[in-house]
Scaffold this active site. Structure first.
Site, PDB file in Angstrom:
ATOM      1  CB  SER A 185      66.095  76.350 -27.730  1.00 45.29           C
ATOM      2  OG  SER A 185      66.784  74.628 -27.393  1.00 45.29           O
ATOM      3  CG  HIS A 213      64.632  78.838 -30.290  1.00 44.81           C
ATOM      4  ND1 HIS A 213      63.174  78.325 -29.711  1.00 44.81           N
ATOM      5  CD2 HIS A 213      64.963  77.542 -30.466  1.00 44.81           C
ATOM      6  CE1 HIS A 213      62.942  76.960 -29.818  1.00 44.81           C
ATOM      7  NE2 HIS A 213      63.870  76.451 -30.275  1.00 44.81           N
ATOM      8  CE  LYS A 243      63.206  76.785 -33.674  1.00 46.27           C
ATOM      9  NZ  LYS A 243      62.581  75.261 -33.916  1.00 46.27           N
TER      10      LYS A 243
END
Ligand code: PMP
Length: 396
Positions: A185, A213, A243
């Protein structure tokens, strides 16, 4: 009166954080977490959120959440094994499994919780875990909780991983796991999964990928494992619903037997109230949207490429990201903090990330472009970067 030792501990340590400039003052948002945000009455272009696809404010997800609240109420009411599994939870899990190309999936209250749950449900003190040195904090904590021997390998260094896998195989461990973030990340680089899987096959390692991610971003949304064509070859695929999916929660996807075991033995599943109906319904809607169209993912990548090209052209060091995560590496910690402060003053919200989150001397402002940024917003952000960069002598 509170305990004197506690007061002493807190005032001493908080004081130290503040004098070293490490105390993070958290900004209250006065708006939704969209491509722009309102802080202290000022509208800022938001380059700090993980809301990759803009789904956190999508009207279709909001509608699904409202309908679920009307039908099921606001809370799940209990731990799922006792009284709290709605059909909605099962529907979400079926859809997640299909989306990730696995036999089954189990949802948890957060991505962080997944790592607390899944690692220690399988690994114990007689086992070893090979862990990339840059793995996320929740992986590190999940490994610690398992009491297995933790063997860190150098970041994405396959020679180091192979050597340590061989040593571990020759040691007295029962099971051995290799665990990695799918996308890292802070730099945006992708784990070298084809080689990791190859080493795992050679040394009979359990494979565990936390794709917080990568999910919704790579592999047409299915994540890093699908991106590399490795579906079926990774034992644990972790994802978050917070996310790209835009809601909250997390999940583990894998073989049916693994998911049966996690539902029987993983502690956050057994001892913590499940996701609320609104969260589940909104997540189902997001998965449906992503299963039917890759338009938002395409837009995310287009925006990311645009921002990266703009910053690079100005002369900024944007590292070696392979994903939309766009670090702007400035090095010195004080300059990094000042850079972020000046961006904010000029209308761009992008946070400084410094030691200990990243190695000393590699301070950066991390930019997270999303599908919902317009070109006008990105152009404005690039112009602000140019102004602040020249002002601080970082570019010429
Ligand atoms: N794993 C990784 C790799 C992450 O980057 C994050 C979020 N920072 C998490 C887990 C935690 O996810 P969540 O916010 O859903 O708890």
């Amino acid at each position: 009166m509170s305990c004197r030792q506690l007061s002493h501990f807190l005032s001493e340590n908080l004081g130290e954080l503040k004098t070293k400039g490490l105390y993070n003052v958290i900004d209250p948002l006065q708006s939704a977490n969209g491509p722009t945000i309102l802080i202290k009455g000022r509208e800022l272009i938001n380059l700090s959120s993980n809301n990759y696809l803009g789904l956190a404010t999508d009207s279709r997800l909001k509608q699904s959440a409202v309908e679920a609240i009307q039908k099921y109420g606001v809370g799940a009411g209990a731990v799922r094994t006792i009284n709290g599994t709605f059909e909605l939870h099962l529907e979400l899990e079926e859809k997640l499994a299909k989306f990730k190309r696995t036999e089954a999936a189990v949802a948890y209250q957060s991505g962080f919780n997944c790592n607390m749950a899944a690692i220690s449900a399988v690994m114990d003190k007689n086992d070893a875990i090979l862990s990339d040195e840059l793995n996320h904090a929740s992986i590190i904590d999940g490994c610690r909780l398992s009491k297995a021997k933790i063997i860190a390998y150098k970041h994405s260094d396959m020679d180091d991983l192979r050597m340590k896998a061989e040593q571990a195989r020759n040691g007295a461990y029962n099971k051995i796991m290799v665990i990695t973030d799918g996308v890292f990340s802070m730099d945006g680089d992708i784990a070298r999964l084809p080689e990791i899987v190859e080493i795992a096959e050679e040394f009979d390692l359990i494979t565990y990928v936390d794709d917080a991610h990568g999910s919704g971003v790579l592999g047409e949304g299915a994540g890093t494992v699908k991106h590399f064509g490795l579906s079926g070859k990774v034992d644990f695929q972790i994802g978050t619903l917070s996310k790209a999916i835009g809601v909250v929660g997390g999940y583990v996807a894998g073989k049916q037997e693994l998911i049966d075991w996690l539902k029987a033995r993983s502690r956050p599943f057994l001892f913590s109230t499940s996701l609320s109906p609104a969260d589940v319904a909104a997540s189902i809607k997001a998965i449906d949207l992503l299963s039917n169209s890759t338009e938002q993912i395409r837009q995310l990548w287009e925006n990311a490429d645009y921002l990266k090209a703009g910053l690079k052209k100005l002369g900024f060091d944007i590292g070696n990201s392979q994903t939309p995560i766009t670090p702007c590496i400035l090095g010195d910690e004080i300059i990094t903090q000042e850079f972020s402060r000046q961006l904010n003053a000029e209308g761009v919200y992008a946070k400084a990330i410094v030691f200990p989150t990243v190695p000393r001397g590699t301070g950066r402002v991390r930019n997270m472009p999303s599908a919902s940024h317009t070109y006008q917003m990105l152009d404005t952000a690039i112009a602000v970067y140019a102004k602040v960069g020249r002002n601080l002598g970082v570019i010429h």
